[in-house]
Design a protein around this motif. Structure first.
Motif, PDB file in Angstrom:
ATOM      1  N   TYR A 169     -16.260 -26.518 -32.525  1.00 45.59           N
ATOM      2  CA  TYR A 169     -17.236 -25.518 -32.082  1.00 45.59           C
ATOM      3  C   TYR A 169     -17.279 -24.159 -32.385  1.00 45.59           C
ATOM      4  O   TYR A 169     -18.065 -23.502 -32.827  1.00 45.59           O
ATOM      5  CB  TYR A 169     -17.306 -25.927 -30.626  1.00 45.59           C
ATOM      6  CG  TYR A 169     -18.156 -27.152 -30.271  1.00 45.59           C
ATOM      7  CD1 TYR A 169     -19.347 -27.457 -31.100  1.00 45.59           C
ATOM      8  CD2 TYR A 169     -17.556 -27.926 -29.572  1.00 45.59           C
ATOM      9  CE1 TYR A 169     -19.899 -28.885 -30.788  1.00 45.59           C
ATOM     10  CE2 TYR A 169     -18.069 -29.257 -29.411  1.00 45.59           C
ATOM     11  CZ  TYR A 169     -19.155 -29.759 -30.043  1.00 45.59           C
ATOM     12  OH  TYR A 169     -19.795 -30.937 -29.567  1.00 45.59           O
ATOM     13  N   PRO A 170     -15.790 -23.653 -32.243  1.00 38.93           N
ATOM     14  CA  PRO A 170     -15.764 -22.221 -32.681  1.00 38.93           C
ATOM     15  C   PRO A 170     -16.181 -22.185 -34.228  1.00 38.93           C
ATOM     16  O   PRO A 170     -16.793 -21.157 -34.647  1.00 38.93           O
ATOM     17  CB  PRO A 170     -14.385 -21.817 -32.283  1.00 38.93           C
ATOM     18  CG  PRO A 170     -14.010 -22.833 -31.356  1.00 38.93           C
ATOM     19  CD  PRO A 170     -14.736 -24.151 -31.468  1.00 38.93           C
ATOM     20  N   GLN A 171     -15.720 -23.077 -35.137  1.00 41.15           N
ATOM     21  CA  GLN A 171     -16.247 -22.752 -36.535  1.00 41.15           C
ATOM     22  C   GLN A 171     -17.697 -23.035 -36.635  1.00 41.15           C
ATOM     23  O   GLN A 171     -18.434 -22.238 -37.410  1.00 41.15           O
ATOM     24  CB  GLN A 171     -15.530 -24.115 -37.456  1.00 41.15           C
ATOM     25  CG  GLN A 171     -14.040 -23.953 -37.698  1.00 41.15           C
ATOM     26  CD  GLN A 171     -13.445 -25.147 -38.128  1.00 41.15           C
ATOM     27  OE1 GLN A 171     -14.135 -26.107 -38.330  1.00 41.15           O
ATOM     28  NE2 GLN A 171     -12.283 -25.034 -38.481  1.00 41.15           N
ATOM     29  N   ALA A 172     -18.309 -23.835 -35.956  1.00 46.87           N
ATOM     30  CA  ALA A 172     -19.750 -24.018 -35.921  1.00 46.87           C
ATOM     31  C   ALA A 172     -20.532 -22.772 -35.534  1.00 46.87           C
ATOM     32  O   ALA A 172     -21.721 -22.263 -36.359  1.00 46.87           O
ATOM     33  CB  ALA A 172     -20.091 -25.230 -35.066  1.00 46.87           C
ATOM     34  N   THR A 173     -20.007 -22.289 -34.387  1.00 51.47           N
ATOM     35  CA  THR A 173     -20.623 -21.026 -34.019  1.00 51.47           C
ATOM     36  C   THR A 173     -20.568 -19.693 -34.719  1.00 51.47           C
ATOM     37  O   THR A 173     -21.407 -18.673 -34.799  1.00 51.47           O
ATOM     38  CB  THR A 173     -20.199 -20.616 -32.419  1.00 51.47           C
ATOM     39  OG1 THR A 173     -18.824 -20.558 -32.437  1.00 51.47           O
ATOM     40  CG2 THR A 173     -20.792 -21.852 -31.407  1.00 51.47           C
ATOM     41  N   ALA A 174     -19.386 -19.812 -35.457  1.00 54.71           N
ATOM     42  CA  ALA A 174     -19.014 -18.769 -36.667  1.00 54.71           C
ATOM     43  C   ALA A 174     -20.006 -18.658 -37.678  1.00 54.71           C
ATOM     44  O   ALA A 174     -20.435 -17.761 -38.178  1.00 54.71           O
ATOM     45  CB  ALA A 174     -17.633 -18.725 -37.120  1.00 54.71           C
ATOM     46  N   MET A 175     -20.552 -19.872 -37.893  1.00 59.40           N
ATOM     47  CA  MET A 175     -21.606 -20.161 -38.988  1.00 59.40           C
ATOM     48  C   MET A 175     -22.910 -19.650 -38.713  1.00 59.40           C
ATOM     49  O   MET A 175     -23.886 -19.408 -39.348  1.00 59.40           O
ATOM     50  CB  MET A 175     -21.733 -21.334 -39.637  1.00 59.40           C
ATOM     51  CG  MET A 175     -20.518 -21.814 -40.440  1.00 59.40           C
ATOM     52  SD  MET A 175     -20.718 -23.427 -40.936  1.00 59.40           S
ATOM     53  CE  MET A 175     -19.642 -24.423 -40.097  1.00 59.40           C
ATOM     54  N   PRO A 199     -26.006 -17.450 -36.897  1.00 57.24           N
ATOM     55  CA  PRO A 199     -26.448 -15.938 -36.726  1.00 57.24           C
ATOM     56  C   PRO A 199     -26.047 -15.433 -35.321  1.00 57.24           C
ATOM     57  O   PRO A 199     -26.112 -16.200 -34.189  1.00 57.24           O
ATOM     58  CB  PRO A 199     -27.969 -15.831 -36.924  1.00 57.24           C
ATOM     59  CG  PRO A 199     -28.611 -17.260 -36.834  1.00 57.24           C
ATOM     60  CD  PRO A 199     -27.364 -18.187 -37.209  1.00 57.24           C
ATOM     61  N   LEU A 200     -25.615 -13.993 -35.302  1.00 54.44           N
ATOM     62  CA  LEU A 200     -24.838 -13.650 -33.932  1.00 54.44           C
ATOM     63  C   LEU A 200     -23.945 -14.817 -33.439  1.00 54.44           C
ATOM     64  O   LEU A 200     -23.869 -15.074 -32.366  1.00 54.44           O
ATOM     65  CB  LEU A 200     -25.924 -13.520 -32.950  1.00 54.44           C
ATOM     66  CG  LEU A 200     -27.279 -12.573 -33.063  1.00 54.44           C
ATOM     67  CD1 LEU A 200     -28.132 -12.640 -32.196  1.00 54.44           C
ATOM     68  CD2 LEU A 200     -26.576 -11.181 -33.123  1.00 54.44           C
ATOM     69  N   PRO A 201     -22.732 -14.736 -33.968  1.00 56.51           N
ATOM     70  CA  PRO A 201     -21.679 -15.926 -33.919  1.00 56.51           C
ATOM     71  C   PRO A 201     -21.054 -15.171 -32.252  1.00 56.51           C
ATOM     72  O   PRO A 201     -20.704 -16.445 -31.820  1.00 56.51           O
ATOM     73  CB  PRO A 201     -20.786 -15.619 -34.881  1.00 56.51           C
ATOM     74  CG  PRO A 201     -21.049 -14.515 -35.691  1.00 56.51           C
ATOM     75  CD  PRO A 201     -22.381 -13.916 -35.473  1.00 56.51           C
ATOM     76  N   GLN A 202     -20.893 -14.037 -32.201  1.00 59.70           N
ATOM     77  CA  GLN A 202     -20.244 -13.717 -30.894  1.00 59.70           C
ATOM     78  C   GLN A 202     -21.206 -14.114 -29.713  1.00 59.70           C
ATOM     79  O   GLN A 202     -20.560 -14.648 -28.713  1.00 59.70           O
ATOM     80  CB  GLN A 202     -20.102 -12.063 -30.877  1.00 59.70           C
ATOM     81  CG  GLN A 202     -19.179 -11.562 -31.908  1.00 59.70           C
ATOM     82  CD  GLN A 202     -19.716 -11.077 -33.254  1.00 59.70           C
ATOM     83  OE1 GLN A 202     -20.961 -11.424 -33.393  1.00 59.70           O
ATOM     84  NE2 GLN A 202     -19.011 -10.972 -34.257  1.00 59.70           N
ATOM     85  N   CYS A 227     -21.505 -17.930 -25.366  1.00 60.20           N
ATOM     86  CA  CYS A 227     -22.755 -19.002 -24.575  1.00 60.20           C
ATOM     87  C   CYS A 227     -21.873 -20.138 -24.436  1.00 60.20           C
ATOM     88  O   CYS A 227     -21.856 -21.029 -23.200  1.00 60.20           O
ATOM     89  CB  CYS A 227     -23.806 -19.036 -25.138  1.00 60.20           C
ATOM     90  SG  CYS A 227     -24.861 -17.969 -25.065  1.00 60.20           S
ATOM     91  N   PHE A 228     -21.045 -20.544 -25.467  1.00 57.34           N
ATOM     92  CA  PHE A 228     -20.521 -21.888 -25.438  1.00 57.34           C
ATOM     93  C   PHE A 228     -19.337 -22.024 -24.495  1.00 57.34           C
ATOM     94  O   PHE A 228     -19.078 -23.032 -23.723  1.00 57.34           O
ATOM     95  CB  PHE A 228     -20.176 -22.403 -26.918  1.00 57.34           C
ATOM     96  CG  PHE A 228     -19.278 -23.642 -26.858  1.00 57.34           C
ATOM     97  CD1 PHE A 228     -20.112 -24.829 -26.823  1.00 57.34           C
ATOM     98  CD2 PHE A 228     -17.974 -23.780 -27.098  1.00 57.34           C
ATOM     99  CE1 PHE A 228     -19.536 -26.030 -27.021  1.00 57.34           C
ATOM    100  CE2 PHE A 228     -17.260 -24.763 -27.121  1.00 57.34           C
ATOM    101  CZ  PHE A 228     -17.984 -25.942 -26.969  1.00 57.34           C
ATOM    102  N   PHE A 229     -18.454 -20.961 -24.503  1.00 58.52           N
ATOM    103  CA  PHE A 229     -17.288 -21.327 -23.770  1.00 58.52           C
ATOM    104  C   PHE A 229     -17.861 -20.738 -22.184  1.00 58.52           C
ATOM    105  O   PHE A 229     -17.177 -21.536 -21.196  1.00 58.52           O
ATOM    106  CB  PHE A 229     -16.297 -20.313 -24.063  1.00 58.52           C
ATOM    107  CG  PHE A 229     -15.504 -20.791 -25.314  1.00 58.52           C
ATOM    108  CD1 PHE A 229     -14.754 -21.963 -25.186  1.00 58.52           C
ATOM    109  CD2 PHE A 229     -15.751 -20.119 -26.458  1.00 58.52           C
ATOM    110  CE1 PHE A 229     -14.066 -22.281 -26.103  1.00 58.52           C
ATOM    111  CE2 PHE A 229     -14.984 -20.783 -27.577  1.00 58.52           C
ATOM    112  CZ  PHE A 229     -14.264 -21.869 -27.396  1.00 58.52           C
TER     113      PHE A 229
END
Length: 160
Positions: A50-56, A58-61, A66-68
Motif C-alpha cells: 500500500y505505501p508503494q501504491a499510494t506513492a504512485m 497524485p498527492l501521495p502524502q 489517509c490510509f494509515f
C-alpha cells in the motif's frame, strides 16, 4: 449497545475493503498486471504494497496519511468492540457485582491492561512470528469450528 457496535465495526470493515481493493486495482492497472500478482498476504500488504501504491497516486502524502489513519481507526474500532463485548457479557452474567458505581470502570481497566500486556509480545523481535501464528491459525476454519462446538456444548449444558 454491543449489537450496534458490532454492526458499526462490520460496516467500517466493509467500507475499508472497498478502499483496499480499489488501491490494489489502481496498483495493478499502473503496473499492467492482475490483482492477484500485486496482492500479497500478511503484514507486507499493509506496510509494503500500500505505501508503494499510494506513492504512485497524485498527492501521495495525502493518500498515505489517509490510509494509515484508516488503519489506526480500524484497530481502535475493533478493540473497542472487543472490549465492550467482553465487558457487557461478563456484566450481564454478574449484574450485582458490576452494577456498582466504579466496578465497571475498574473491570474495563483490567481488561484493557491485560490486552495491552498480551499484545506487547507482538512488538518484540519475535513478534512477527507470533503474528503469523495468530494470522494462520486464528483465521482458519479450526478456530470458528472449535468455538461452535464449545457454544453447542454450553447451550446443551445450560438448557439440559
Amino acid at each position: 449497545d454491543c449489537f450496534w457496535l458490532c454492526l458499526l465495526n462490520s460496516g467500517t470493515s466493509f467500507v475499508a475493503g472497498f478502499v483496499v481493493f480499489s488501491v490494489l486495482g489502481f496498483m495493478a492497472q499502473k503496473q499492467g498486471v492482475t490483482v492477484d500478482i500485486v496482492a500479497e498476504s500478511g503484514p507486507g500488504l499493509a506496510f509494503i504494497a500500500y505505501p508503494q501504491a499510494t506513492a504512485m497516486m497524485p498527492l501521495p502524502q495525502f493518500w498515505t496519511v489517509c490510509f494509515f489513519l484508516m488503519l489506526i481507526l480500524l484497530t481502535v474500532d475493533t478493540h473497542f468492540v472487543t472490549v465492550e463485548s467482553v465487558v457487557t457479557s461478563v456484566s450481564d452474567l454478574f449484574p450485582k457485582l458490576f452494577r456498582a458505581p466504579v466496578r465497571r470502570e475498574i473491570f474495563v481497566l483490567v481488561i484493557c491492561s491485560s490486552f495491552f500486556l498480551i499484545h506487547l509480545t507482538l512488538v518484540t523481535e519475535g513478534g512477527i512470528y507470533i503474528f503469523q501464528l495468530i494470522d494462520y491459525y486464528g483465521c482458519t476454519r479450526a478456530c470458528p469450528d472449535f468455538m461452535a462446538v464449545c457454544q453447542c456444548l454450553a447451550m446443551a449444558w445450560i438448557f439440559g
